[in-house]
Design a protein around this motif. Sequence first.
Motif: not given
Length: 252
Positions: A65-67, A168-173, A235-244
Amino acid sequence: PGGIVVVVGGDGSVHEAVNGLLGSDLRFRLAIIPAGTGNDIARNLGLPPNPLDAAADLVPDRARTMDVGRCSFRTGAGEARSRFFLNSVSTGTSARANRLAVRLGQVLPGAARYPLSGLAALVTGTPVTYEVTSGGRVLHHGPALNLTVANGACFGGGLRISPGSDPADGVLDLVVIGAMGRFRGLRALSRLRAGTHVEMKQVHTMPLRDPVQIRRGAGVMMIEVDGENLEAEGELRIEILPGRLTIVSGER
């Protein structure tokens, strides 16, 4: 469980396939055969760069899986839009460079157009004021040459914009390349392929677990999403979806 969607192409092809499929109720696994110009998504996943090798390496019953990231914004016409991304979202110099690379592609095919377009964008551009917030905190407020929210290490055909990123670490940078003169800007550009630009004092990185909001001081924000050129108003909104997303792995 589910079928396998095989994408033979570059980052743009993978981006379109993922957006079509994640927006549906289909269950699927994704197999990527890199056959584009930049191939940064495949590079960030450690896939063989040669398409024949990548195809031969696939094991259908093996997966990981990857984010996935998701960015939401309004266009200049006020239309609400949302895009999934596997690699990164950028605004600033790299977004201008990507637009120039598209034009250069008509006369200079191949990945060589990316560093040339980056140089042109840096020479002709100026820092822009941004405000970046996440979880109620201000992460950046002020001028910057470039902002990138990265899921993977590379963009622009192998430029290591965020060398510590793992898809695949559940985090954006977040990578902020702050305001600097053209000489230092050229130095930062020359260090992107090795990823050593992050050692410069004008460059700041930080992990993002909460959704992040980016606002430009004035004007429409040009953005680049997995190599695709878009524009955001407000506004630009960015979120992570872990393991999606489930990726078909290889023997390596």
